[in-house]
Scaffold this active site. Structure first.
Site, PDB file in Angstrom:
ATOM      1  N   GLU A 112       0.834  -1.207   0.000  1.00 60.23           N
ATOM      2  CA  GLU A 112       0.000   0.000   0.000  1.00 60.23           C
ATOM      3  C   GLU A 112       0.866   1.254   0.000  1.00 60.23           C
ATOM      4  O   GLU A 112       2.028   1.203   0.438  1.00 60.23           O
ATOM      5  CB  GLU A 112      -0.853   0.044   1.283  1.00 60.23           C
ATOM      6  CG  GLU A 112      -1.853  -1.058   1.371  1.00 60.23           C
ATOM      7  CD  GLU A 112      -2.548  -1.091   2.730  1.00 60.23           C
ATOM      8  OE1 GLU A 112      -2.356  -0.164   3.542  1.00 60.23           O
ATOM      9  OE2 GLU A 112      -3.275  -2.058   2.961  1.00 60.23           O
ATOM     10  N   LYS A 114       2.211   4.557   1.523  1.00 54.81           N
ATOM     11  CA  LYS A 114       2.334   5.051   2.903  1.00 54.81           C
ATOM     12  C   LYS A 114       2.088   6.557   2.865  1.00 54.81           C
ATOM     13  O   LYS A 114       2.976   7.330   2.463  1.00 54.81           O
ATOM     14  CB  LYS A 114       3.714   4.727   3.480  1.00 54.81           C
ATOM     15  CG  LYS A 114       3.836   5.096   4.944  1.00 54.81           C
ATOM     16  CD  LYS A 114       5.138   4.589   5.513  1.00 54.81           C
ATOM     17  CE  LYS A 114       5.253   4.851   6.995  1.00 54.81           C
ATOM     18  NZ  LYS A 114       5.081   6.246   7.389  1.00 54.81           N
ATOM     19  N   ASP A 116       1.658  10.305   3.892  1.00 52.61           N
ATOM     20  CA  ASP A 116       2.386  11.085   4.885  1.00 52.61           C
ATOM     21  C   ASP A 116       1.451  12.114   5.518  1.00 52.61           C
ATOM     22  O   ASP A 116       1.320  13.241   5.043  1.00 52.61           O
ATOM     23  CB  ASP A 116       3.563  11.783   4.183  1.00 52.61           C
ATOM     24  CG  ASP A 116       4.590  12.260   5.182  1.00 52.61           C
ATOM     25  OD1 ASP A 116       4.459  11.931   6.371  1.00 52.61           O
ATOM     26  OD2 ASP A 116       5.532  12.965   4.761  1.00 52.61           O
ATOM     27  N   TYR A 223      -7.085   2.705   5.975  1.00 53.68           N
ATOM     28  CA  TYR A 223      -6.248   1.565   5.587  1.00 53.68           C
ATOM     29  C   TYR A 223      -6.341   0.382   6.554  1.00 53.68           C
ATOM     30  O   TYR A 223      -5.608  -0.597   6.405  1.00 53.68           O
ATOM     31  CB  TYR A 223      -4.785   1.990   5.437  1.00 53.68           C
ATOM     32  CG  TYR A 223      -4.201   2.710   6.635  1.00 53.68           C
ATOM     33  CD1 TYR A 223      -4.038   2.068   7.845  1.00 53.68           C
ATOM     34  CD2 TYR A 223      -3.811   4.048   6.536  1.00 53.68           C
ATOM     35  CE1 TYR A 223      -3.516   2.725   8.938  1.00 53.68           C
ATOM     36  CE2 TYR A 223      -3.282   4.715   7.628  1.00 53.68           C
ATOM     37  CZ  TYR A 223      -3.145   4.049   8.821  1.00 53.68           C
ATOM     38  OH  TYR A 223      -2.629   4.696   9.906  1.00 53.68           O
ATOM     39  N   LYS A 310      10.783   2.950   3.389  1.00 54.32           N
ATOM     40  CA  LYS A 310      10.792   4.415   3.252  1.00 54.32           C
ATOM     41  C   LYS A 310      11.591   4.826   2.016  1.00 54.32           C
ATOM     42  O   LYS A 310      12.707   4.337   1.807  1.00 54.32           O
ATOM     43  CB  LYS A 310      11.438   5.052   4.489  1.00 54.32           C
ATOM     44  CG  LYS A 310      10.716   4.723   5.787  1.00 54.32           C
ATOM     45  CD  LYS A 310       9.602   5.681   6.073  1.00 54.32           C
ATOM     46  CE  LYS A 310      10.145   6.895   6.745  1.00 54.32           C
ATOM     47  NZ  LYS A 310       9.288   7.544   7.654  1.00 54.32           N
ATOM     48  N   CYS A 404      28.673  43.507   7.735  1.00 55.11           N
ATOM     49  CA  CYS A 404      27.216  43.391   7.572  1.00 55.11           C
ATOM     50  C   CYS A 404      26.806  43.862   6.170  1.00 55.11           C
ATOM     51  O   CYS A 404      27.188  44.959   5.757  1.00 55.11           O
ATOM     52  CB  CYS A 404      26.498  44.231   8.635  1.00 55.11           C
ATOM     53  SG  CYS A 404      24.710  44.242   8.423  1.00 55.11           S
ATOM     54  N   CYS A 407      24.605  47.302   6.829  1.00 53.97           N
ATOM     55  CA  CYS A 407      25.085  48.548   7.440  1.00 53.97           C
ATOM     56  C   CYS A 407      26.618  48.622   7.464  1.00 53.97           C
ATOM     57  O   CYS A 407      27.187  49.567   7.988  1.00 53.97           O
ATOM     58  CB  CYS A 407      24.521  48.703   8.851  1.00 53.97           C
ATOM     59  SG  CYS A 407      25.213  47.511  10.008  1.00 53.97           S
ATOM     60  N   CYS A 422      25.872  40.847  13.431  1.00 52.69           N
ATOM     61  CA  CYS A 422      26.170  42.258  13.214  1.00 52.69           C
ATOM     62  C   CYS A 422      25.896  42.942  14.557  1.00 52.69           C
ATOM     63  O   CYS A 422      24.772  42.892  15.063  1.00 52.69           O
ATOM     64  CB  CYS A 422      25.249  42.834  12.143  1.00 52.69           C
ATOM     65  SG  CYS A 422      25.246  44.631  12.163  1.00 52.69           S
ATOM     66  N   CYS A 428      21.227  49.198  12.505  1.00 54.01           N
ATOM     67  CA  CYS A 428      21.194  48.324  11.323  1.00 54.01           C
ATOM     68  C   CYS A 428      19.724  48.115  10.904  1.00 54.01           C
ATOM     69  O   CYS A 428      18.930  47.564  11.674  1.00 54.01           O
ATOM     70  CB  CYS A 428      21.863  46.995  11.682  1.00 54.01           C
ATOM     71  SG  CYS A 428      21.873  45.825  10.337  1.00 54.01           S
TER      72      CYS A 428
HETATM   73  S1  IVH Z   1      -0.695   0.449   8.778  1.00 50.76           S
HETATM   74  C1  IVH Z   1      -0.633  -1.840  12.595  1.00 50.76           C
HETATM   75  N1  IVH Z   1      -0.967   1.513   6.391  1.00 50.76           N
HETATM   76  O1  IVH Z   1       2.374   5.221   8.833  1.00 50.76           O
HETATM   77  C2  IVH Z   1      -0.932  -1.031  11.393  1.00 50.76           C
HETATM   78  N2  IVH Z   1      -0.022   2.845   8.110  1.00 50.76           N
HETATM   79  O2  IVH Z   1       4.465   4.055  11.374  1.00 50.76           O
HETATM   80  C3  IVH Z   1      -0.203   0.240  11.406  1.00 50.76           C
HETATM   81  N3  IVH Z   1       0.507   5.124   7.422  1.00 50.76           N
HETATM   82  O3  IVH Z   1       1.231   5.374  12.136  1.00 50.76           O
HETATM   83  C4  IVH Z   1      -0.435   1.171  10.327  1.00 50.76           C
HETATM   84  N4  IVH Z   1      -0.174   4.949   5.343  1.00 50.76           N
HETATM   85  O4  IVH Z   1       0.026   6.766  10.410  1.00 50.76           O
HETATM   86  C5  IVH Z   1      -0.546   1.707   7.659  1.00 50.76           C
HETATM   87  N5  IVH Z   1      -1.310   2.343   4.246  1.00 50.76           N
HETATM   88  C6  IVH Z   1      -0.904   2.525   5.497  1.00 50.76           C
HETATM   89  C7  IVH Z   1      -0.371   3.758   5.941  1.00 50.76           C
HETATM   90  C8  IVH Z   1       0.064   3.871   7.255  1.00 50.76           C
HETATM   91  C9  IVH Z   1       0.351   5.757   6.249  1.00 50.76           C
HETATM   92  C10 IVH Z   1       1.112   5.740   8.633  1.00 50.76           C
HETATM   93  C11 IVH Z   1       0.345   5.503   9.899  1.00 50.76           C
HETATM   94  C12 IVH Z   1       1.304   4.833  10.838  1.00 50.76           C
HETATM   95  C13 IVH Z   1       2.635   5.109  10.201  1.00 50.76           C
HETATM   96  C14 IVH Z   1       3.570   3.919  10.360  1.00 50.76           C
END
Ligand code: IVH
Length: 682
Positions: A112, A114, A116, A223, A310, A404, A407, A422, A428
Site C-alpha cells: 500500500e 504510505k 504522509d 487503511y 521508506k 554586515c 550597514c 552584526c 542596522c
Molecule cells: S498500517 C498496525 N498503512 O504510517 C498497522 N499505516 O508508522 C499500522 N501510514 O502510524 C499502520 N499509510 O500513520 C498503515 N497504508 C498505510 C499507511 C500507514 C500511512 C502511517 C500511519 C502509521 C505510520 C507507520
C-alpha cells in the site's frame, strides 16, 4: 410537518451521495450550482425546523463547534507504528523473518501507499461516527471528533448492516493544492507558512474552531479495519468491505506473492509518487491473512506482520549562482544559496539554506559549484554535497562575509557559537525592522493592524526606529504615507488612509492590555521565547525583580538554562534597553503580573496536581497558575474532578482511581496550552 421532515431526509440523502461521488470517488454527478442550491434549501429548512436536523446532515460539515481542550482518551487497542526499512536487503530480512516465523514461503502480502499525514482512529456506534482519536502516544490520544466531522471523505453515518461497534483507522492528509493555497494565504497574512503538508494537516486538526478546520480541505484514506468480523479473513478483503461501506480507500493497494513483486511495486511508486496529488513517504507491506498475522504477533512497538519501506529523499544537482546574507532581528547572519532553478519533488527550487560559516567550510563550497540539493522536512531545501568533478579549476572557496551586508559594520562571532552577528543593533535597518515586527507579531503584542509592509514604510520614512516609538505615533505622523512594493511576485500598495490609520492607532492602544508575559516576550530578549517569558513572568512577577535577578536566581527558574540567563543579564546591562523599558512603562504597558489580567479561563474547572515536576517551585507555579486563572485546586481525586495534571511518578492509587473514574490526565505542557489559549484571546 411530515412533508418537511421527509424533504430534509431526502435532501440529506441526495447531498451525501453527491458528496461521496465528488470527494471519495472523484466523479461528480451534479453541477456545483445545483449542489449549492440544494444545500441552501437544506440549511434554510434546518434553521426553521431544527428538531429535524439529522446527525449525518452535510450542513454539519461546515463546523462551528469549538473545542477548548481536546480530551485525552484511551485507545481500544494500542495504535502501533511500523518498523522501517530503507533498502532491499532490509526488506529481504523482513520477508525471511515472516517466512521463518510461519514456516512457509508462499505468502500473500498487500502493498500500500504510505500516506504522509496524521494517523486517526474512527469509532462508529450503531453506524454513527462517535469518536475520532489521534494516535497520541499510541495508548492515549486526543479526541478531535468535532474537527474530523468536517472532513468530507469521512462518512458521518454508515449503512444499516455494519456492526454496532466499529473501529477503523486511517491517515488524514492535506492534498498539495490545498496545502499551497493555505500557505499562500498565510504568507499574505504575514503568518509563517507550514513546512510541509503533514505539519499543516496536524496543525489544522488541533485548531479549536472546527469551522476553521472545515476550510482547510483535509482528506482521509482508511487503511485498517480494527473490528474483528467473522466473515473477513484477510486484510485485502477488509479493504474491499471498507470501500463498500463508502470509506475512501486507496485504489493502488495490490496483492503481491513474492519479494520481486513487492520490489516492482516499490520501484513503480518511487518513480510515480510525484504525480500523486498528495505526499507519500514510502510503501507499507502487510501480510494478508489474519491467521498468519496473529501467528506472527507483535513486538512491544510494532506488528511483526507489517513493515514500512521508506523512500530516499530525492536529490538533484544544480548550479550555485551566488550567496546572499540575511540579517535577522537579533543581528544573526544567515547565508542563503541562490540556485539555478531546478525541479525537485514536485516544486521548483531556487534557494537553499547554508546555515552558517562552518557549514560552508565543511562542505568546502566554491563559487559557481554544482551542488546537490535535497528536500527534508523544512520548507527551504538543504544543500547536502558538492559535485567536485564539475568544479572549474580557477574557482575559489566561498569566503564568509566580514561586514554586515546592510550597514557595513564588522561582524563578530562569539566563542562557542556558530553564528556571525552584526553588533550594530541600534542602527542596522533589518534589525530595527525585525525587532518591531517581532514586537507586533501575533504571539507577542498581536497588533495585527500593522504588518511587515507597514513597518517597512514607517521605518524608511523615519516615523519609528524603536519599539517604544509605536506608542508615540499620532494621526498626523501616519496619514498619507504610501508605498508600492513586491512580495511573492505580486504588487502591493501600502497606503495610510483615514480608516487604516484609525485601525493602527486602535491596535496600538489595545496592545497596552497585553499581559506581562506577552510584553516580556515581545521586547525580544535573545533566546527568551514564549514559554520562557511565561515562566519568568510568573516567577519574578514584575520587571524590577527580573532586572535585579542574579545568574543563580535566574537558572533556578524551570526551563531557564545558562544561555538564557546570560542573555537576560546582557540585556539589562544595555542602557538602551533600560530606556526602552522605562518609556514603555510610561506609555502604560504591563510590566507586572496582575491578578486582574490573569484569565478566568479555568473558572468552573477543578485540578489535582500529582507527581514530580522537576523542582518544588515548578509544582508551586502550576498551583499558582490554576488559582490565578480562576480554577480550583483540590487534593484528592473524585468523580467531580475536571483534570489531573500529571508529572513524573504520579502516585499509583491516584492514577488507578483517575483511570477508573475516567478523569482526563494532562501534562504540564497541555495545561499551559489551556491557559495560553485564553491569554491569546485577550
Ligand atoms: S498500517 C498496525 N498503512 O504510517 C498497522 N499505516 O508508522 C499500522 N501510514 O502510524 C499502520 N499509510 O500513520 C498503515 N497504508 C498505510 C499507511 C500507514 C500511512 C502511517 C500511519 C502509521 C505510520 C507507520
Amino acid at each position: 410537518m411530515e412533508d418537511i421532515k421527509e424533504r430534509i431526509q431526502q435532501l440529506v440523502k441526495e447531498l451525501n451521495l453527491h458528496n461521496y461521488n465528488y470527494y471519495t470517488l472523484d466523479t461528480p454527478t451534479i453541477s456545483d450550482y445545483d449542489f449549492d442550491r440544494m444545500l441552501e434549501e437544506l440549511i434554510a429548512l434546518e434553521q426553521a425546523y431544527p428538531q429535524y436536523i439529522l446527525p449525518n446532515s452535510p450542513s454539519l460539515r461546515v463546523g462551528g463547534e469549538i473545542t477548548k481542550n481536546f480530551k485525552n482518551v484511551k485507545h481500544s487497542t494500542p495504535m502501533l507504528s511500523l518498523g522501517n526499512t530503507y533498502n532491499q536487503s532490509e526488506l529481504a530480512a523482513f520477508i525471511s523473518r515472516v517466512e521463518n516465523g510461519l514456516n512457509e514461503n508462499k505468502i500473500a502480502y498487500v502493498c500500500e501507499l504510505k500516506i504522509d499525514g496524521v494517523a486517526i482512529a474512527l469509532i462508529y456506534k450503531n453506524g454513527k461516527l462517535e469518536q475520532a482519536i489521534t494516535r497520541g502516544d499510541g495508548i492515549w490520544g486526543d479526541d478531535i471528533t468535532a474537527n474530523v466531522r468536517t472532513i468530507r471523505t469521512i462518512p458521518l453515518s454508515l449503512q444499516e448492516n455494519v456492526p454496532p461497534l466499529l473501529e477503523v483507522r486511517g491517515e488524514i492528509f492535506l492534498p498539495h493544492t490545498a496545502f499551497n493555497e493555505l500557505n499562500e494565504e498565510r504568507e499574505d497574512m504575514g503568518e509563517t507558512p507550514f513546512a510541509n503538508p503533514r505539519n499543516a494537516a496536524s496543525g489544522s486538526l488541533k485548531l479549536q474552531d472546527s469551522a476553521e478546520v472545515a476550510k482547510r480541505k483535509l482528506d482521509c484514506y482508511i487503511y485498517h479495519l480494527s473490528t474483528e468480523l467473522s466473515d473477513i479473513n484477510n486484510h485485502y478483503d477488509s479493504l474491499q468491505l471498507l470501500k463498500q461501506w463508502k470509506f475512501k480507500t486507496s485504489s493502488h493497494s495490490r496483492l503481491c506473492y513474492s519479494f520481486n513483486e513487492i520490489i516492482d511495486f516499490i520501484n513503480e511508486w518511487d518513480k510515480k509518487r510525484h504525480s500523486l496529488p498528495f505526499d507519500i513517504d514510502g510503501i507499507v507491506i502487510k501480510v494478508n491473512e489474519y491467521s498468519q498475522q496473529s501467528q506472527l504477533g507483535f513486538t512491544s512497538k510494532n506488528p511483526r506482520w507489517a513493515i514500512a519501506y521508506k523512500f530516499k529523499a530525492e536529490q538533484v544537482a544544480t548550479k550555485l549562482l551566488d550567496i546572499t546574507y540575511q540579517v535577522g532581528r537579533t543581528g544573526v547572519i544567515t547565508p542563503v544559496a541562490n540556485l539555478e532553478p531546478v525541479q525537485l519533488a514536485g516544486t521548483t527550487v531556487k534557494r537553499a539554506s547554508l546555515h552558517n560559516a562552518d557549514f560552508i567550510s565543511q562542505l568546502d563550497i566554491h563559487d559557481n559549484d554544482t551542488v546537490y540539493v535535497e528536500k527534508g522536512g523544512e520548507i527551504i531545501p538543504k544543500i547536502v554535497g558538492v559535485d567536485v568533478q564539475q568544479r572549474n579549476q580557477n574557482t575559489k572557496a566561498v569566503n564568509f562575509i566580514t561586514h554586515c551586508p546592510e550597514c557595513r559594520t564588522q561582524l563578530i562571532k562569539k566563542e562557542g557559537e556558530v553564528a556571525h552577528y552584526c553588533p550594530n543593533s541600534k542602527n542596522c535597518p533589518p534589525q530595527i525592522k525585525g525587532r518591531i515586527e517581532h514586537f507586533i507579531s501575533r504571539k507577542a503584542m498581536n497588533i495585527d493592524s500593522l504588518g511587515e509592509g507597514k513597518i517597512d514604510l514607517l521605518v524608511n520614512e523615519k516615523r519609528i526606529a524603536r519599539i517604544e516609538d509605536l506608542y508615540h505615533l499620532k494621526k498626523e505622523d501616519l496619514i498619507g504615507l504610501e508605498k508600492t512594493y513586491f512580495t511573492n511576485d505580486k504588487e502591493r500598495t501600502v497606503s495610510f488612509r483615514e480608516k487604516t490609520v484609525e485601525n493602527i492607532l486602535n491596535g496600538i492602544e489595545e496592545s497596552k492590555k497585553k499581559t506581562f508575559d506577552k510584553v516580556l516576550f515581545a521586547i525580544g530578549i535573545r533566546y527568551v521565547g514564549e514559554t520562557s517569558a511565561k515562566k519568568l513572568a510568573l516567577h519574578f512577577k514584575n520587571i524590577e525583580a527580573l532586572q535585579q535577578a542574579t545568574f543563580d536566581e535566574l537558572i533556578e527558574v524551570e526551563d531557564i538554562g545558562e544561555k538564557i540567563a546570560e542573555s537576560i543579564l546582557d540585556f539589562f546591562k544595555e542602557e538602551d534597553n533600560i530606556k526602552t523599558i522605562k518609556d514603555l512603562i510610561n506609555s502604560g504597558l504591563q510590566f507586572e503580573l496582575s491578578h486582574s489580567t490573569a484569565s478566568n479561563k479555568l473558572e468552573g474547572l477543578s485540578f489535582v496536581v500529582s507527581g514530580n515536576f522537576g523542582t518544588p517551585q515548578a509544582r508551586k507555579q502550576i498551583e499558582n497558575l490554576i488559582e490565578e486563572n480562576g480554577g480550583k485546586l483540590l487534593n484528592s481525586v473524585s468523580n467531580k474532578l475536571s483534570f489531573i495534571i500529571a508529572g513524573e511518578n504520579m502516585g499509583p492509587s491516584k492514577l488507578e482511581k483517575a483511570i477508573r473514574l475516567g478523569i482526563p490526565l494532562i501534562t504540564e505542557k497541555e495545561f499551559l496550552e489551556m491557559i495560553n489559549s485564553t491569554n491569546s484571546q485577550q
